[in-house]
Design a protein around this motif. Structure first.
Motif, short mmCIF file in Angstrom:
data_model
loop_
_atom_site.label_atom_id
_atom_site.label_comp_id
_atom_site.label_asym_id
_atom_site.label_seq_id
_atom_site.Cartn_x
_atom_site.Cartn_y
_atom_site.Cartn_z
N ALA B 44 40.53 79.45 78.51
CA ALA B 44 39.13 79.37 79.33
C ALA B 44 38.23 80.23 78.46
N PRO B 45 36.72 79.72 78.50
CA PRO B 45 35.63 80.57 77.92
C PRO B 45 35.73 81.99 78.41
N PRO B 46 35.20 83.03 77.73
CA PRO B 46 35.09 84.35 78.13
C PRO B 46 34.26 84.52 79.16
N ILE B 47 34.63 85.27 80.06
CA ILE B 47 33.92 85.44 81.33
C ILE B 47 32.59 86.49 81.16
N LYS B 48 31.66 86.21 81.92
CA LYS B 48 30.26 86.87 81.73
C LYS B 48 30.03 87.86 82.73
N SER B 49 30.80 88.06 83.89
CA SER B 49 30.53 89.14 84.86
C SER B 49 31.72 89.30 85.49
N VAL B 50 31.71 90.29 85.98
CA VAL B 50 33.22 91.09 87.07
C VAL B 50 33.61 90.01 88.01
N GLU B 51 32.65 89.14 88.76
CA GLU B 51 32.99 88.56 90.11
C GLU B 51 34.16 87.55 89.59
N PRO B 52 34.21 86.79 88.82
CA PRO B 52 35.23 85.69 88.78
C PRO B 52 36.43 86.54 88.29
N THR B 131 45.14 91.18 83.22
CA THR B 131 43.65 90.55 83.76
C THR B 131 42.53 91.48 83.42
N VAL B 132 42.79 92.67 83.43
CA VAL B 132 41.64 93.60 83.24
C VAL B 132 41.37 94.22 81.84
N THR B 133 42.47 94.36 81.01
CA THR B 133 42.27 94.73 79.78
C THR B 133 41.80 93.71 78.63
N GLY B 134 40.91 94.26 77.62
CA GLY B 134 40.25 93.59 76.69
C GLY B 134 39.03 93.08 77.07
N HIS B 135 38.27 93.43 77.96
CA HIS B 135 37.00 92.82 78.41
C HIS B 135 36.08 94.16 77.97
N ASP B 136 34.74 93.66 77.71
CA ASP B 136 33.67 94.84 77.48
C ASP B 136 33.02 95.04 78.70
N TRP B 137 33.64 96.09 79.50
CA TRP B 137 33.37 96.29 80.75
C TRP B 137 31.88 96.76 80.99
N PRO B 138 31.33 97.50 80.19
CA PRO B 138 29.86 98.03 80.50
C PRO B 138 28.98 96.74 80.55
N SER B 139 29.13 95.74 79.49
CA SER B 139 28.55 94.69 79.32
C SER B 139 28.78 93.59 80.61
N LEU B 140 30.02 93.61 81.07
CA LEU B 140 30.30 92.65 82.24
C LEU B 140 29.47 93.17 83.49
N ALA B 141 29.83 94.74 83.60
CA ALA B 141 28.93 95.31 84.73
C ALA B 141 27.52 95.03 84.84
N ALA B 142 27.05 95.17 83.61
CA ALA B 142 25.38 94.95 83.68
C ALA B 142 24.96 93.71 84.20
N LYS B 143 26.02 92.75 84.06
CA LYS B 143 25.66 91.12 84.59
C LYS B 143 26.08 90.94 85.81
N SER B 144 26.65 91.98 86.52
CA SER B 144 27.45 91.89 87.72
C SER B 144 26.50 92.23 89.04
N GLY B 145 26.91 91.77 90.05
CA GLY B 145 26.15 91.84 91.24
C GLY B 145 26.67 92.99 92.08
N ALA B 146 27.36 92.88 93.12
CA ALA B 146 27.77 93.93 94.16
C ALA B 146 29.14 94.42 93.53
N LEU B 147 29.83 93.74 92.52
CA LEU B 147 30.93 94.12 91.96
C LEU B 147 31.00 94.94 90.75
N ALA B 148 29.75 95.35 90.42
CA ALA B 148 29.53 96.06 89.18
C ALA B 148 30.22 97.38 89.23
N ASP B 149 30.39 97.89 90.44
CA ASP B 149 31.42 99.02 90.50
C ASP B 149 32.69 98.99 90.42
#
Lengths: 309, 279
Positions: B44-52, B131-149
Motif C-alpha cells: 500500500a502507498p504510505p499513509i498521510k494521516s492517523v485516521e486510516p 502497525t504503529v512503528t516506522g511512521h513519521d508521527w509528528p507529520s501524521l499528527a499534523a495532517k490529522s483531525g480528531a485523532l491527532a492526539d
C-alpha cells in the motif's frame, strides 16, 4: 481384613453389562483376577481406582469409596492396560512426574523414580523417550510408575502383556517380593498359568459375574468335574465311535469329520488309558489325540454355564 | 492441600503445551494479522494521516483478533483440556493420585490460560509494533483531525488486559463445552457462531452473556473513541457502551459460572471413554 470389598456391585455401559451384582472380598496378599477378554476385569479395576462409578452397589478400598478420594487413591499404585503415555517424556520423567503427583517432594520423587526404574530393570532405557520403547519396556515403565510412591495396594491390569519370558520371570519375582513386604496386589490376566505363578488366590469372572473364587486348587478341582472333550483322528472313525459309545465313562460321541471322532467324558485320565489299550488291541491307526477344549475360554464357558444353573 | 502435586501438574501442563506442535500452529494462527499488516505495508502507498492507521489497527484487533483468532485458539485448547487426556487415556494417571478431580481441572486450566494469555499478548504486541512503528508521527499528527492526539501505547495496554480476560473467558466456556459433549467441536462452533458472532452483535438482552460483547464494553470503556468503529446509532452506542463502563465483572461471572459447572461435571462424571473402560 479385605483390602477391596465389592458389595452387590454392578456396572453397566448403556445396555452393555460390565459387572453384574458382584459381591466379593479381595486381599490381603496377591489376588489374581482371571477372565477372558470382555469379562469385566478392567471394569473392576476402573471401579477400584475410582475412575468408574458403580451403577449399583458399592465398592470399598481400604474401607472407603475410591471415587475422587485422594486419601484412598494415594495408597494405590495403578498400572493400566494398553499404551496410555505422554510419549514425548523419557521413562524417568514419566515416573518422576507421577511420583510428584502422588505427593512426593522433588528430591524424594527423583529418588523414588530412580529406585522404581531400577527395580523394573529399566535403568538403561530410562533416559530415552517412551515413544521409542518396545512393548515390553512400556509394560515395565508403567509398572515402575505404579510402585514408585510405595503404595499399599498395587492394581495391575494385564501387566504381563507383551513381556518376553525373561521379563515375565523378573516381574513375577518383583511382585512376589513386594507381596512379601506387605504390598497387596490385584493382578489381572486372561492366562491362568501367569497368575498361578504368582498366587494361589484367584477370582475368576466372565460376562460380569464371578464364576469361581478362592484357592486355585479348589477351582481346579471344580474344573475336573466338567466334561472333557477329546478329539481323535483315526483311520477307522466309525469303528472307534461304536466302541466308545459302549463305554460307561463316555457321555457323548460324534464323527464331525470323515477322519475324526469327538467324544466327551467326565474321567479324562481313565478315558486316555482305555483309549491307548483299545488302539493297541484293535490295531487302529491314530494320527492325533488331543483335548478339544483345554483352553481358558472353554473353561470360562463351562464355569459360566455352571454358575447360571 | 498437596501443593507439590499441584505445582508438578501446573509445570507439566505448560511443558507439554510448549512441546506440542499444536502450540506452534496456534501461535502461527494468532500471528496472521501481523502477516496481513506486513503485506499491506509492503504494497500500500504510505499513509498521510492517523485516521486510516487508527481504523486499521482497531479493526484488526477487534474483528480479526478478539472476535476470531483468540476464541479459535481457546476453543482448540479448552475443548481438549480434559478431553485430550481422556482420548489418550492419560487422564487415568491424573485422577488416580493425590489430587481431586476439580483440582486437576483447575490446575490445568490456570496453566493453559497463562500460556495462552502470554501468547495472545505477545501476538497483540507484535501486531501493535508492526502497525504503529516506522511512521513519521509528528507529520501524521499534523495532517490529522480528531485523532491527532492518538496514544497507541494506551490502547495497547487496554488490549493486553482485554486479551488476557478474553483468554480466561473463552477458555472457561470451551472447557465446559469439552466436558458437556463427547464431540465438542460442533457444539463449540455453534456457540462461537450463534452466540459470540451473531447474538453479541444484536441489540438484545442476551448479548450481556456474550464474552465478545463484554470485551468490547471493557475496551470501549477505556478507549471511548472505539465506539465509532462499531458504526452504531448514537443512542444505541450510549446504551451498549457507556463511557467508563467495564465488562470485567460480567465476564468474570461468565468465567465463574462456566468453571463451577465444569467442576461439578468433572467431579460426577466418568472421564474414561466407555469403550476403553469396558473389558
Amino acid at each position: 481384613m479385605a483390602v477391596i470389598e465389592l458389595i452387590q456391585l454392578s456396572k453397566w455401559y448403556g445396555e452393555v453389562i460390565g459387572l453384574n451384582n458382584v459381591t466379593a472380598e479381595i486381599g490381603p496378599g496377591i489376588t489374581g483376577l482371571l477372565g477372558p477378554n470382555g469379562a469385566g476385569k478392567s471394569t473392576l479395576m476402573g471401579l477400584a481406582t475410582g475412575q468408574l462409578r458403580p451403577s449399583k452397589g458399592e465398592i470399598r478400598v481400604f474401607g472407603e469409596s475410591p471415587w475422587d478420594n485422594p486419601r484412598v487413591l494415594s495408597r494405590i499404585g495403578y498400572c493400566p492396560e494398553g499404551d496410555p503415555f505422554w510419549s514425548n517424556l523419557t521413562g524417568y520423567q514419566f515416573v518422576a512426574f507421577l511420583a510428584k503427583l502422588s505427593g512426593l517432594g522433588g528430591a524424594a520423587a527423583r529418588r523414588a523414580a530412580t529406585e522404581a526404574v531400577e527395580r523394573t530393570g529399566m535403568s538403561p532405557h530410562a533416559g530415552r523417550a517412551i515413544r521409542g520403547y518396545s512393548k515390553g519396556m512400556r509394560q515395565r515403565i508403567k509398572i515402575a510408575q505404579a510402585l514408585a510412591h510405595s503404595p499399599e495396594l498395587l492394581i495391575l491390569d494385564e501387566p504381563f502383556t507383551g513381556a518376553d519370558p525373561i521379563a515375565r520371570h523378573d516381574l513375577t519375582n518383583l511382585f512376589r517380593d513386594l507381596a512379601a513386604r506387605g504390598v497387596n496386589i490385584l493382578v489381572s490376566s486372561h492366562v491362568l498359568h501367569e497368575v498361578e505363578a504368582l498366587t494361589q488366590q484367584i477370582l475368576m469372572i466372565d460376562h460380569g459375574r464371578i464364576v469361581a473364587q478362592g484357592n486355585v486348587q479348589a477351582v481346579r478341582r471344580t474344573l475336573l468335574d466338567r466334561p472333557h472333550a477329546i478329539r481323535v483322528r483315526v483311520d477307522q472313525p466309525r469303528k472307534l465311535a461304536s466302541v466308545l459309545a459302549g463305554w460307561e465313562l463316555v457321555t457323548s460321541v460324534s464323527v464331525p469329520q470323515p477322519d475324526t471322532v469327538l467324544f466327551e467324558t467326565r474321567s479324562p485320565e481313565a478315558a486316555y488309558e482305555r483309549l491307548t489299550s483299545l488302539i493297541l488291541d484293535d490295531g487302529l491307526i491314530v494320527r492325533e489325540i488331543a483335548a478339544a477344549d483345554e483352553n481358558l475360554e472353554a473353561v470360562f464357558g463351562y464355569l459360566t454355564q455352571r454358575s447360571a444353573k | 492441600m498437596p501443593i507439590g502435586a499441584i505445582a508438578a501438574l501446573f509445570f507439566f501442563t505448560i511443558r507439554q503445551m510448549l512441546r506440542d506442535a499444536k502450540f506452534w500452529a496456534v501461535a502461527a494462527v494468532l500471528l496472521l494479522p501481523c502477516a496481513l499488516i506486513l503485506t499491506i505495508r509492503y504494497f500500500a502507498p504510505p499513509i498521510k494521516s492517523v485516521e486510516p492507521l487508527w481504523e486499521f489497527y482497531h479493526s484488526a484487533v477487534q474483528f480479526m483478533f478478539l472476535m476470531g483468532l483468540l476464541p479459535l485458539a481457546c476453543m482448540i485448547y479448552g475443548t481438549g483440556l480434559i478431553g485430550a487426556e481422556a482420548e489418550s487415556r492419560t487422564i487415568g494417571y491424573l485422577i488416580t493420585r493425590r489430587l481431586r478431580r476439580r483440582t486437576v481441572l483447575l490446575t490445568k486450566f490456570i496453566a493453559t490460560a497463562l500460556v495462552l494469555a502470554m501468547l495472545g499478548d505477545a501476538a497483540l504486541a507484535a501486531l501493535h509494533a508492526l502497525t504503529v512503528t516506522g511512521h513519521d508521527w509528528p507529520s501524521l499528527a499534523a495532517k490529522s483531525g480528531a485523532l491527532a492526539d492518538w496514544n497507541p501505547m494506551h490502547d495497547l495496554t487496554v488490549y493486553l488486559g482485554v486479551t488476557a480476560l478474553g483468554v480466561v473467558g473463552f477458555l472457561a466456556v470451551f472447557t465446559l463445552i469439552g466436558l458437556l459433549s463427547a464431540k465438542p467441536l460442533a457444539l463449540s462452533v455453534f456457540y462461537l457462531v450463534v452466540f459470540e458472532l451473531v447474538i453479541s452483535n444484536l441489540p438484545v438482552g442476551a448479548r450481556a452473556y456474550s464474552l465478545i460483547h463484554q470485551l468490547r464494553v471493557t475496551a470501549a470503556g477505556a478507549i471511548p473513541r472505539l465506539t465509532k468503529l462499531f458504526q452504531l446509532p448514537d443512542e444505541l452506542t450510549k446504551r451498549l457502551y457507556p463511557a467508563g463502563g467495564s465488562g470485567v465483572p460480567a465476564a468474570l461471572m461468565i468465567v465463574g459460572a462456566a468453571l463451577l459447572i465444569a467442576f461439578v461435571l468433572v467431579t460426577i462424571r466418568e472421564l474414561t471413554p466407555a469403550k476403553v473402560a469396558r473389558d
